[in-house]
Design an enzyme around this catalytic site. Structure first.
Site, PDB file in Angstrom:
ATOM      1  N   TYR A  17      58.480  57.879  58.045  1.00  0.00           N
ATOM      2  CA  TYR A  17      57.041  57.874  58.020  1.00  0.00           C
ATOM      3  C   TYR A  17      56.761  56.474  58.896  1.00  0.00           C
ATOM      4  O   TYR A  17      55.400  56.381  59.646  1.00  0.00           O
ATOM      5  CB  TYR A  17      55.818  57.423  57.424  1.00  0.00           C
ATOM      6  CG  TYR A  17      56.210  58.726  55.953  1.00  0.00           C
ATOM      7  CD1 TYR A  17      54.952  59.920  56.773  1.00  0.00           C
ATOM      8  CD2 TYR A  17      56.586  58.608  55.145  1.00  0.00           C
ATOM      9  CE1 TYR A  17      55.656  60.915  55.781  1.00  0.00           C
ATOM     10  CE2 TYR A  17      56.760  59.212  54.133  1.00  0.00           C
ATOM     11  CZ  TYR A  17      56.080  60.789  54.398  1.00  0.00           C
ATOM     12  OH  TYR A  17      55.838  62.221  53.938  1.00  0.00           O
ATOM     13  N   HIS A  22      49.097  58.084  61.280  1.00  0.00           N
ATOM     14  CA  HIS A  22      48.766  57.715  59.291  1.00  0.00           C
ATOM     15  C   HIS A  22      49.138  56.356  59.433  1.00  0.00           C
ATOM     16  O   HIS A  22      48.190  56.048  58.818  1.00  0.00           O
ATOM     17  CB  HIS A  22      49.404  58.806  59.179  1.00  0.00           C
ATOM     18  CG  HIS A  22      48.273  59.015  57.925  1.00  0.00           C
ATOM     19  ND1 HIS A  22      46.687  59.032  57.978  1.00  0.00           N
ATOM     20  CD2 HIS A  22      48.289  60.226  56.680  1.00  0.00           C
ATOM     21  CE1 HIS A  22      46.494  59.721  57.727  1.00  0.00           C
ATOM     22  NE2 HIS A  22      47.689  60.340  56.580  1.00  0.00           N
TER      23      HIS A  22
END
Length: 202
Positions: A17, A22
């Protein structure tokens, strides 16, 4: 331990990630801690690393006044409230002394907005924090990621990595986001709102 408040950067833990849209909240508080080390002389002391729910630092963000807590929840986005509630409860921090820094679909990349309270705009991290704190009345620094120009599924967009031109915009935005957080810490929400909402990339 006296602390002025809590600044939380939202994101998802794990290498898969890193540098995704995000995770702008993580990137912003990382930049804040780097600036604190450079500019205040005090920098940040890690209070908790590798905990199940959060990583936590005590940071000297401004030259005077009490230090701030800076946190990166390690719960994954949808459970961010568990980390925020645990820290706020332990250190007795009220919602009006909490700033949550997060990505925002409804703001173009390169722009930011500061607000206090209000809805969650479909952001699951904010939803979790609101539910567990029992109030929406905390501060938010909303960092724009915009929406996909091609439409499609939102999840793929927010979990995607930035393109080269997008990264260039982000490289300009992050120092401004640090300035907004610093203004909040030193002057309060009204001054931070004025700065963040007027900011435009060059």
């Amino acid at each position: 331990m006296n602390v002025a408040g809590l600044i939380v950067g939202l994101g998802n833990p794990g290498k898969e990630y890193e540098r995704t849209r995000h995770n702008l909240g993580f990137m912003a508080v990382d930049a804040l801690m780097e600036a604190a080390a450079r500019e205040t002389g005090g920098g940040c002391d890690q209070l908790s690393g590798g905990k199940k729910k959060y990583d936590l630092w005590r940071c000297r963000i401004t030259p005077t006044g009490d230090p701030w807590l800076v946190a990166k929840p390690q719960t994954f986005m949808n459970l961010s409230g568990e980390a925020v509630l645990a820290i706020a409860s332990y250190y007795r921090i009220k919602p009006d002394a909490i700033l949550v820094v997060h990505d925002e679909l409804d703001i173009p990349l390169g722009r930011m907005k500061f607000k206090t309270g209000g809805g969650n705009a479909g952001h699951n991290g904010l939803k979790s924090i609101t539910q567990l704190l029992g109030t929406p009345d905390f501060h938010r620094l909303r960092l724009g990621i915009g929406r996909s120009p091609h439409g499609g599924e939102t999840t793929n967009w927010v979990l995607g990595r930035l393109s080269g031109p997008e990264q260039t915009l982000l490289d300009t935005l992050l120092p401004a986001a640090v300035q907004a957080m610093t203004i909040f810490a030193s002057q309060g929400a009204a001054a931070a709102t004025q700065f963040a909402n007027a900011y435009k990339p060059d």
